[in-house]
Design a protein around this motif. Structure first.
Motif, short mmCIF file in Angstrom:
data_model
loop_
_atom_site.label_atom_id
_atom_site.label_comp_id
_atom_site.label_asym_id
_atom_site.label_seq_id
_atom_site.Cartn_x
_atom_site.Cartn_y
_atom_site.Cartn_z
N ILE A 77 23.21 26.19 -10.60
CA ILE A 77 23.92 26.40 -11.86
C ILE A 77 23.36 25.52 -12.97
CG2 ILE A 77 26.16 26.16 -13.02
CD1 ILE A 77 27.47 26.86 -10.30
N LEU A 78 23.13 24.25 -12.67
CA LEU A 78 22.76 23.28 -13.70
C LEU A 78 21.27 22.99 -13.77
CD1 LEU A 78 25.65 20.70 -13.10
CD2 LEU A 78 25.55 22.47 -14.85
N GLY A 79 20.52 23.51 -12.81
CA GLY A 79 19.10 23.17 -12.77
C GLY A 79 18.86 22.02 -11.82
N SER A 80 17.61 21.82 -11.45
CA SER A 80 17.27 20.85 -10.42
C SER A 80 17.66 19.42 -10.81
CB SER A 80 15.77 20.91 -10.12
OG SER A 80 15.42 19.97 -9.13
N TRP A 81 17.28 18.99 -12.03
CA TRP A 81 17.49 17.59 -12.40
C TRP A 81 18.96 17.29 -12.64
CZ3 TRP A 81 19.34 14.93 -16.70
CH2 TRP A 81 19.07 13.55 -16.71
N LEU A 82 19.63 18.07 -13.52
CA LEU A 82 21.03 17.81 -13.83
C LEU A 82 21.92 18.09 -12.63
CD1 LEU A 82 23.01 16.96 -16.01
CD2 LEU A 82 23.15 19.34 -16.77
N GLY A 83 21.57 19.13 -11.86
CA GLY A 83 22.33 19.43 -10.65
C GLY A 83 22.28 18.31 -9.63
N SER A 84 21.11 17.68 -9.51
CA SER A 84 20.97 16.55 -8.58
C SER A 84 21.78 15.34 -9.04
CB SER A 84 19.49 16.15 -8.45
OG SER A 84 18.74 17.19 -7.86
N CYS A 85 21.85 15.14 -10.36
CA CYS A 85 22.67 14.03 -10.91
C CYS A 85 24.15 14.25 -10.59
CB CYS A 85 22.47 13.92 -12.41
SG CYS A 85 20.84 13.33 -12.91
N VAL A 86 24.63 15.48 -10.79
CA VAL A 86 26.02 15.81 -10.47
C VAL A 86 26.27 15.63 -8.98
CG1 VAL A 86 27.72 17.68 -10.36
CG2 VAL A 86 26.38 17.33 -12.44
N SER A 87 25.31 16.05 -8.16
CA SER A 87 25.44 15.92 -6.70
C SER A 87 25.54 14.46 -6.29
CB SER A 87 24.26 16.58 -6.00
OG SER A 87 24.22 17.97 -6.27
N LEU A 88 24.76 13.59 -6.93
CA LEU A 88 24.83 12.15 -6.62
C LEU A 88 26.20 11.58 -6.98
CD1 LEU A 88 21.30 10.79 -7.64
CD2 LEU A 88 22.31 10.80 -5.36
N LEU A 89 26.77 12.05 -8.08
CA LEU A 89 28.11 11.61 -8.45
C LEU A 89 29.14 12.08 -7.42
CD1 LEU A 89 28.08 12.29 -12.31
CD2 LEU A 89 28.05 10.07 -11.17
N MET A 90 28.96 13.30 -6.92
CA MET A 90 29.84 13.80 -5.87
C MET A 90 29.70 12.99 -4.58
SD MET A 90 31.91 16.33 -6.50
CE MET A 90 32.23 17.61 -7.71
N VAL A 91 28.46 12.59 -4.28
CA VAL A 91 28.23 11.73 -3.11
C VAL A 91 28.97 10.42 -3.27
CG1 VAL A 91 26.47 10.39 -1.87
CG2 VAL A 91 26.02 12.77 -2.49
N PHE A 92 28.91 9.85 -4.47
CA PHE A 92 29.62 8.60 -4.75
C PHE A 92 31.13 8.78 -4.57
CE2 PHE A 92 31.74 5.85 -7.94
CZ PHE A 92 31.46 4.62 -7.36
N TYR A 93 31.67 9.90 -5.08
CA TYR A 93 33.09 10.22 -4.92
C TYR A 93 33.46 10.31 -3.45
CZ TYR A 93 37.29 13.21 -5.07
OH TYR A 93 38.53 13.75 -4.89
N CYS A 94 32.65 11.00 -2.67
CA CYS A 94 32.91 11.15 -1.24
C CYS A 94 32.80 9.81 -0.51
CB CYS A 94 31.93 12.15 -0.64
SG CYS A 94 32.31 12.61 1.07
N PHE A 95 31.88 8.96 -0.96
CA PHE A 95 31.72 7.64 -0.35
C PHE A 95 32.98 6.79 -0.57
CE2 PHE A 95 30.57 3.15 -0.73
CZ PHE A 95 29.96 2.93 0.50
N ILE A 96 33.49 6.79 -1.80
CA ILE A 96 34.70 6.03 -2.10
C ILE A 96 35.87 6.57 -1.28
CG2 ILE A 96 36.37 5.39 -3.88
CD1 ILE A 96 33.71 3.95 -4.12
N LEU A 97 35.99 7.90 -1.21
CA LEU A 97 37.08 8.51 -0.45
C LEU A 97 37.00 8.13 1.03
CD1 LEU A 97 39.45 10.47 -0.07
CD2 LEU A 97 37.78 12.33 0.11
N THR A 98 35.83 8.22 1.62
CA THR A 98 35.65 7.88 3.03
C THR A 98 36.00 6.41 3.28
OG1 THR A 98 33.84 9.47 3.11
CG2 THR A 98 34.07 8.01 4.99
N THR A 99 35.59 5.55 2.36
CA THR A 99 35.91 4.12 2.46
C THR A 99 37.41 3.88 2.40
OG1 THR A 99 33.81 3.63 1.35
CG2 THR A 99 35.40 1.84 1.53
N LEU A 100 38.09 4.59 1.50
CA LEU A 100 39.54 4.43 1.36
C LEU A 100 40.28 4.93 2.60
CD1 LEU A 100 40.06 5.56 -2.36
CD2 LEU A 100 40.30 3.24 -1.44
N VAL A 101 39.81 6.03 3.17
CA VAL A 101 40.43 6.57 4.39
C VAL A 101 40.32 5.55 5.52
CG1 VAL A 101 40.28 8.36 6.17
CG2 VAL A 101 40.08 8.99 3.76
#
Length: 364
Positions: A77-101
């Protein structure tokens, strides 16, 4: 997609339900009652409706790009570069969630059941099991969910039946004494935790063998999980009352202590503890799998399994330093996490869906 990594729609539904129950079954009644008081059960209903609407958005994204994970469709949807940036932010979100759990697990065990046990030891034991489980792949995680899901339902039904003699409907009165505002204020953190976290299931969505059934399974799993949380909140209000529910950090665990079968069988809070042990382990392993699979796809690695052990070691350290104490963690869950989840659970999906629909209309 490897055939041995595919899962059934019914397994996907159970995964979603258990993910919602997870840590929420212990914390949600207290969070809702703190703001909405005796109307907390109404807040729970509002949360279910909002959760179903959110899942409808996630389903729309999943069906627009069948067979593509959240990371992959972000790139499309966003293209390779911007899409990868959004994906990294999602990874960070998932990391925080997993840590909190993981931290919620350790805090509950050390404060309610094992006060003499260091929280580090609990985290190490659980992480070892989770790392091993993730290395066996999503199909084996799904079969584990299949195995434990009936036991959660059986224990839950037994729990409700044993509490019936303690019901006091006067605890629900007066209804909407302070209007609808406290109800909506209470439902806000509840929608963020756990319903907005379901965006991460778009990493598992492509693994469902029957893509058309995946959307229905997603909605059914959300409703079933939300229904269990509603019943737990309703029980806490009926038995403990609004004030006791709000003042007890683990109110559903305190609720279980009210069960007495004659004078011989007492202290059967092991029922709620068993439900929680199973659901929190399965939520933790699902979060961990989504974390390392999304990171490996973002970095374009061929296999996510090699990341399991190093990520487990990082999570162990992060779970200790993320919060100085349990009071800080609860305050974070109520005040900060909803804003954090709103960005990833609502803003990003709407952005992706809007851009995807515009691109489809332009090129159709």
């Amino acid at each position: 997609m490897l055939e041995n990594e595919m899962i059934q729609a019914n397994q996907f539904k159970k995964m979603v339900s258990i993910f919602i129950i997870g840590t929420s079954i212990i914390l949600i009644p207290t969070i809702l009652a703190s703001e909405a008081k005796q109307d907390a059960w109404i807040s729970a209903i509002v949360g279910i409706i909002a959760g179903l609407l959110l899942v409808w958005i996630y389903n729309a994204l999943g069906h627009l790009y069948p067979g593509r994970s959240l990371v992959e469709l972000s790139r499309d949807i966003l293209g390779s570069w911007l899409g990868s940036c959004v994906s990294l932010l999602m990874v960070f979100y998932c990391f925080i969630l997993t840590t909190l759990v993981l931290r919620n697990l350790g805090d509950f065990l050390t404060s309610a059941l094992l006060p003499e046990t260091p929280i580090q030891a609990i985290h190490i034991v659980y992480l070892c099991i989770v790392v091993i489980g993730v290395r066996y792949g999503p199909s084996n995680i799904a079969r584990t969910v299949d195995l434990f899901y009936p036991w959660i339902l059986i224990l839950f039904v037994l729990f409700v039946i044993l509490l019936v003699p303690n019901f006091e409907f006067k605890h629900l009165q007066p209804i909407l004494a302070k209007g609808i505002k406290p109800v909506l204020n209470a439902s806000y953190p509840y929608i963020a935790f756990p319903f907005m976290e379901l965006i991460l299931f778009l990493m598992i969505f492509p693994l469902v063998k029957e893509p058309k059934a995946a959307g229905r399974a997603f909605l059914k799993g959300t409703f079933n999980g939300g229904l269990i949380l509603f019943v737990i909140t309703f029980l806490c209000l009926l038995v403990l009352g609004a004030e006791n529910t709000a003042s007890n950090l683990y109110s559903s665990f305190e609720l279980a202590k009210k069960i007495k079968i004659t004078e011989i069988i007492q202290r059967v809070e092991v029922i709620i503890a068993a439900i929680w042990f199973i659901s929190i382990f399965l939520k933790l392993i699902l979060c961990f799998y989504i974390l390392i699979s999304s990171l490996s796809q973002t970095l374009k690695l061929s296999d996510y399994r090699s990341m399991a052990l190093p990520m487990g070691m990082i999570l162990y350290s992060a779970s200790i330093i993320i919060s100085p104490n349990i009071s800080y963690l609860i305050s974070f869950d109520i005040k900060i996490w909803p804003l954090f989840a709103l960005t990833f659970g609502l803003f990003f999906p709407l952005l992706l869906l809007g851009i995807a629909l515009i691109k489809r209309k332009r090129y159709s």
